[in-house]
Design a protein around this motif. Structure first.
Motif, PDB file in Angstrom:
ATOM      1  N   LEU A 229       4.501  63.021  53.581  1.00 52.12           N
ATOM      2  CA  LEU A 229       5.768  63.710  53.837  1.00 52.12           C
ATOM      3  C   LEU A 229       6.923  62.713  53.879  1.00 52.12           C
ATOM      4  N   CYS A 230       6.688  61.572  54.541  1.00 52.57           N
ATOM      5  CA  CYS A 230       7.743  60.565  54.665  1.00 52.57           C
ATOM      6  C   CYS A 230       8.115  59.998  53.294  1.00 52.57           C
ATOM      7  N   ARG A 231       7.097  59.651  52.501  1.00 51.69           N
ATOM      8  CA  ARG A 231       7.353  59.039  51.201  1.00 51.69           C
ATOM      9  C   ARG A 231       8.173  59.967  50.308  1.00 51.69           C
ATOM     10  N   LEU A 232       7.826  61.247  50.284  1.00 50.31           N
ATOM     11  CA  LEU A 232       8.539  62.190  49.428  1.00 50.31           C
ATOM     12  C   LEU A 232       9.919  62.530  49.961  1.00 50.31           C
ATOM     13  N   SER A 233      10.113  62.364  51.259  1.00 43.29           N
ATOM     14  CA  SER A 233      11.387  62.744  51.879  1.00 43.29           C
ATOM     15  C   SER A 233      12.316  61.559  52.102  1.00 43.29           C
ATOM     16  N   GLY A 234      11.834  60.338  51.856  1.00 43.39           N
ATOM     17  CA  GLY A 234      12.686  59.170  51.998  1.00 43.39           C
ATOM     18  C   GLY A 234      13.022  58.829  53.431  1.00 43.39           C
ATOM     19  N   CYS A 235      12.066  59.031  54.335  1.00 44.04           N
ATOM     20  CA  CYS A 235      12.299  58.684  55.732  1.00 44.04           C
ATOM     21  C   CYS A 235      10.996  58.185  56.350  1.00 44.04           C
ATOM     22  N   GLY A 236      11.068  57.755  57.606  1.00 41.72           N
ATOM     23  CA  GLY A 236       9.884  57.330  58.334  1.00 41.72           C
ATOM     24  C   GLY A 236       9.555  58.320  59.426  1.00 41.72           C
ATOM     25  N   ALA A 237       8.543  57.994  60.232  1.00 40.76           N
ATOM     26  CA  ALA A 237       8.164  58.878  61.336  1.00 40.76           C
ATOM     27  C   ALA A 237       7.543  58.066  62.463  1.00 40.76           C
ATOM     28  N   GLU A 238       7.695  58.565  63.662  1.00 36.26           N
ATOM     29  CA  GLU A 238       7.061  58.006  64.849  1.00 36.26           C
ATOM     30  C   GLU A 238       6.208  59.081  65.504  1.00 36.26           C
ATOM     31  N   VAL A 239       4.974  58.713  65.826  1.00 37.02           N
ATOM     32  CA  VAL A 239       4.031  59.630  66.460  1.00 37.02           C
ATOM     33  C   VAL A 239       3.702  59.122  67.851  1.00 37.02           C
ATOM     34  N   GLU A 240       3.794  59.999  68.843  1.00 35.69           N
ATOM     35  CA  GLU A 240       3.430  59.641  70.215  1.00 35.69           C
ATOM     36  C   GLU A 240       1.946  59.928  70.395  1.00 35.69           C
ATOM     37  N   ALA A 241       1.155  58.868  70.495  1.00 32.50           N
ATOM     38  CA  ALA A 241      -0.300  59.022  70.524  1.00 32.50           C
ATOM     39  C   ALA A 241      -0.753  59.968  71.636  1.00 32.50           C
ATOM     40  N   ALA A 242      -0.125  59.883  72.784  1.00 36.21           N
ATOM     41  CA  ALA A 242      -0.541  60.703  73.919  1.00 36.21           C
ATOM     42  C   ALA A 242      -0.235  62.174  73.717  1.00 36.21           C
ATOM     43  N   SER A 243       0.656  62.488  72.771  1.00 34.94           N
ATOM     44  CA  SER A 243       1.038  63.886  72.538  1.00 34.94           C
ATOM     45  C   SER A 243       0.155  64.578  71.500  1.00 34.94           C
ATOM     46  N   VAL A 244      -0.622  63.811  70.741  1.00 37.14           N
ATOM     47  CA  VAL A 244      -1.455  64.406  69.691  1.00 37.14           C
ATOM     48  C   VAL A 244      -2.535  65.256  70.359  1.00 37.14           C
ATOM     49  N   PRO A 245      -2.564  66.562  70.092  1.00 36.26           N
ATOM     50  CA  PRO A 245      -3.489  67.454  70.812  1.00 36.26           C
ATOM     51  C   PRO A 245      -4.936  67.187  70.446  1.00 36.26           C
ATOM     52  N   MET A 246      -5.800  67.223  71.445  1.00 37.65           N
ATOM     53  CA  MET A 246      -7.225  67.045  71.208  1.00 37.65           C
ATOM     54  C   MET A 246      -8.009  68.132  71.911  1.00 37.65           C
ATOM     55  N   SER A 247      -9.149  68.462  71.337  1.00 37.69           N
ATOM     56  CA  SER A 247     -10.037  69.443  71.950  1.00 37.69           C
ATOM     57  C   SER A 247     -10.737  68.820  73.148  1.00 37.69           C
ATOM     58  N   GLU A 248     -11.335  69.655  73.976  1.00 36.14           N
ATOM     59  CA  GLU A 248     -12.081  69.143  75.121  1.00 36.14           C
ATOM     60  C   GLU A 248     -13.253  68.296  74.655  1.00 36.14           C
ATOM     61  N   ALA A 249     -13.889  68.689  73.561  1.00 39.79           N
ATOM     62  CA  ALA A 249     -15.011  67.913  73.030  1.00 39.79           C
ATOM     63  C   ALA A 249     -14.550  66.531  72.580  1.00 39.79           C
ATOM     64  N   ALA A 250     -13.374  66.437  71.967  1.00 46.27           N
ATOM     65  CA  ALA A 250     -12.844  65.145  71.548  1.00 46.27           C
ATOM     66  C   ALA A 250     -12.445  64.311  72.760  1.00 46.27           C
ATOM     67  N   ARG A 251     -11.943  64.975  73.788  1.00 41.98           N
ATOM     68  CA  ARG A 251     -11.557  64.262  75.010  1.00 41.98           C
ATOM     69  C   ARG A 251     -12.771  63.600  75.653  1.00 41.98           C
ATOM     70  N   VAL A 252     -13.901  64.313  75.642  1.00 40.50           N
ATOM     71  CA  VAL A 252     -15.129  63.776  76.215  1.00 40.50           C
ATOM     72  C   VAL A 252     -15.585  62.538  75.441  1.00 40.50           C
ATOM     73  N   ALA A 253     -15.319  62.497  74.141  1.00 44.19           N
ATOM     74  CA  ALA A 253     -15.726  61.350  73.326  1.00 44.19           C
ATOM     75  C   ALA A 253     -15.070  60.067  73.791  1.00 44.19           C
ATOM     76  N   GLY A 254     -13.855  60.169  74.346  1.00 41.73           N
ATOM     77  CA  GLY A 254     -13.202  59.013  74.935  1.00 41.73           C
ATOM     78  C   GLY A 254     -12.125  58.385  74.071  1.00 41.73           C
ATOM     79  N   PRO A 255     -11.306  57.509  74.681  1.00 43.29           N
ATOM     80  CA  PRO A 255     -10.168  56.899  73.982  1.00 43.29           C
ATOM     81  C   PRO A 255     -10.564  55.934  72.868  1.00 43.29           C
ATOM     82  N   GLY A 256     -11.805  55.473  72.872  1.00 47.04           N
ATOM     83  CA  GLY A 256     -12.237  54.546  71.835  1.00 47.04           C
ATOM     84  C   GLY A 256     -12.243  55.148  70.445  1.00 47.04           C
ATOM     85  N   TRP A 257     -12.117  56.457  70.347  1.00 47.87           N
ATOM     86  CA  TRP A 257     -12.129  57.143  69.061  1.00 47.87           C
ATOM     87  C   TRP A 257     -10.728  57.484  68.558  1.00 47.87           C
ATOM     88  N   LEU A 258      -9.689  56.905  69.171  1.00 48.92           N
ATOM     89  CA  LEU A 258      -8.318  57.247  68.793  1.00 48.92           C
ATOM     90  C   LEU A 258      -8.051  56.999  67.309  1.00 48.92           C
TER      91      LEU A 258
END
Length: 326
Positions: A229-258
């Protein structure tokens, strides 16, 4: 559904015609002409534009050889439906090409067709035609999806602007973790992650047209697809890692899987550029359709780079941003 003969029966039809009759003719709609001709005759709904996309799945690459055939059929159809969802289009029908070794059990084709039939009923479309061929292997499946949209209303990947917010549907990382489960690298007591990898959920029917600046489905990894999306639109993006939604099953897997969650792909959620101030209303409209929508960052001025920020606002080092097809 025209076919290249595998071997011909003496005094009879090639055996693939029996295969087509048993498993694929029951999936055909009226436009398919009972799969007797080389092409379908399809009339788009009045006043609509056609939207088409194609995806290929190869055994051992896009799914595991021992994955249930029914789920393989569903995944093949659903990853294509996800492309329609990203463009705010509705499904109409599909073309199917199947290349399989001659010794593939008929039970595999029966399961594969059953998966397609279940999803045809769920998503409201039918088989239009295609091709069957023999190959030394592995099984290779290609599907061309055909949908429709109001004129000028197809949502494009190009169009994000600095200041737009980055939003995603559902939860991110389940597909990548589900693959890890399938490979024996991660436990999954509930079976949720494995299910998300094998049978994704295309986000059809969301009211995106006129509300978002750009969209893409997350097939190759959140960060890599955001980079498109950024490349085609000529801009960059910032993602807040803590805001990326995860399922409960992914949460159980732990932060090492980020890193795997952000770069693994196979989620088939929608990644959206939403003008500032319009996200809450869109999230409410999506929630009414049973799909959660979460803000995870914003588009910024500058070259098409994607940065992942930690809780302290500092960039995180993420080595792999996504899947490469070559």
């Amino acid at each position: 559904m025209a076919a290249v003969p595998i071997t011909a029966d003496v005094g009879g039809l090639p055996p693939e015609f029996g295969l087509i009759g048993r498993h694929f003719r029951p999936l055909a709609g009226p436009a398919a002409l009972d799969l007797e001709d080389d092409a379908a005759v399809l009339a788009p709904p009045p006043g609509r534009e056609l939207v088409m996309a194609a995806d290929t799945m190869v055994s051992g690459v896009h799914y595991l050889p021992d994955d249930p055939a029914e789920g393989v059929g569903q995944k093949l159809l659903r990853v294509n439906l996800s492309d329609l969802a990203a463009m705010a289009a509705e499904p109409l029908g599909y073309l199917l090409a199947v290349s399989a070794p001659a010794d593939t059990p008929d039970t595999w084709f029966a399961g594969f067709a059953a998966g397609l039939a279940a999803d045809q009923a769920e998503f409201g479309l039918s088989l239009l035609g295609g091709d069957t061929t023999s190959t030394p292997g592995p099984i290779t499946l290609s599907l061309t999806i055909i949908g429709h949209v109001a004129p000028g209303q197809a949502v494009r990947r190009r169009g994000a602007r600095p200041g737009d917010e980055v939003w995603v549907t559902g939860t991110i990382g389940d597909g990548a973790l589900g693959l890890a489960v399938s490979l024996g690298k991660l436990a999954d007591p509930s079976g949720f992650l494995r299910g998300r990898y094998c049978v994704p959920s295309p986000r059809l029917g969301l009211p995106l047209a006129g509300r978002v600046s750009a969209a893409i489905d997350v097939s190759d990894g959140l960060l890599q697809d955001l980079g498109h999306l950024c490349r085609l639109s000529g801009c960059g993006a910032e993602v807040e890692a803590a805001s990326v939604p995860m399922s409960e099953a992914a949460r159980v897997a732990g932060p090492g899987w980020l890193a795997q969650r952000l770069g693994g792909g196979d989620d088939y959620e929608l990644l959206l550029a939403v003008p500032e101030g319009r996200g809450a209303a869109l999230a409410e409209a999506c929630a009414a359709r049973g799909v959660p929508l979460t803000r995870i960052g914003r588009f910024v001025a500058g070259p098409g780079a994607v940065r992942v920020l930690g809780e302290d606002g500092q960039p995180l080092a993420i080595g792999r941003h996504g899947w490469s097809h070559f």
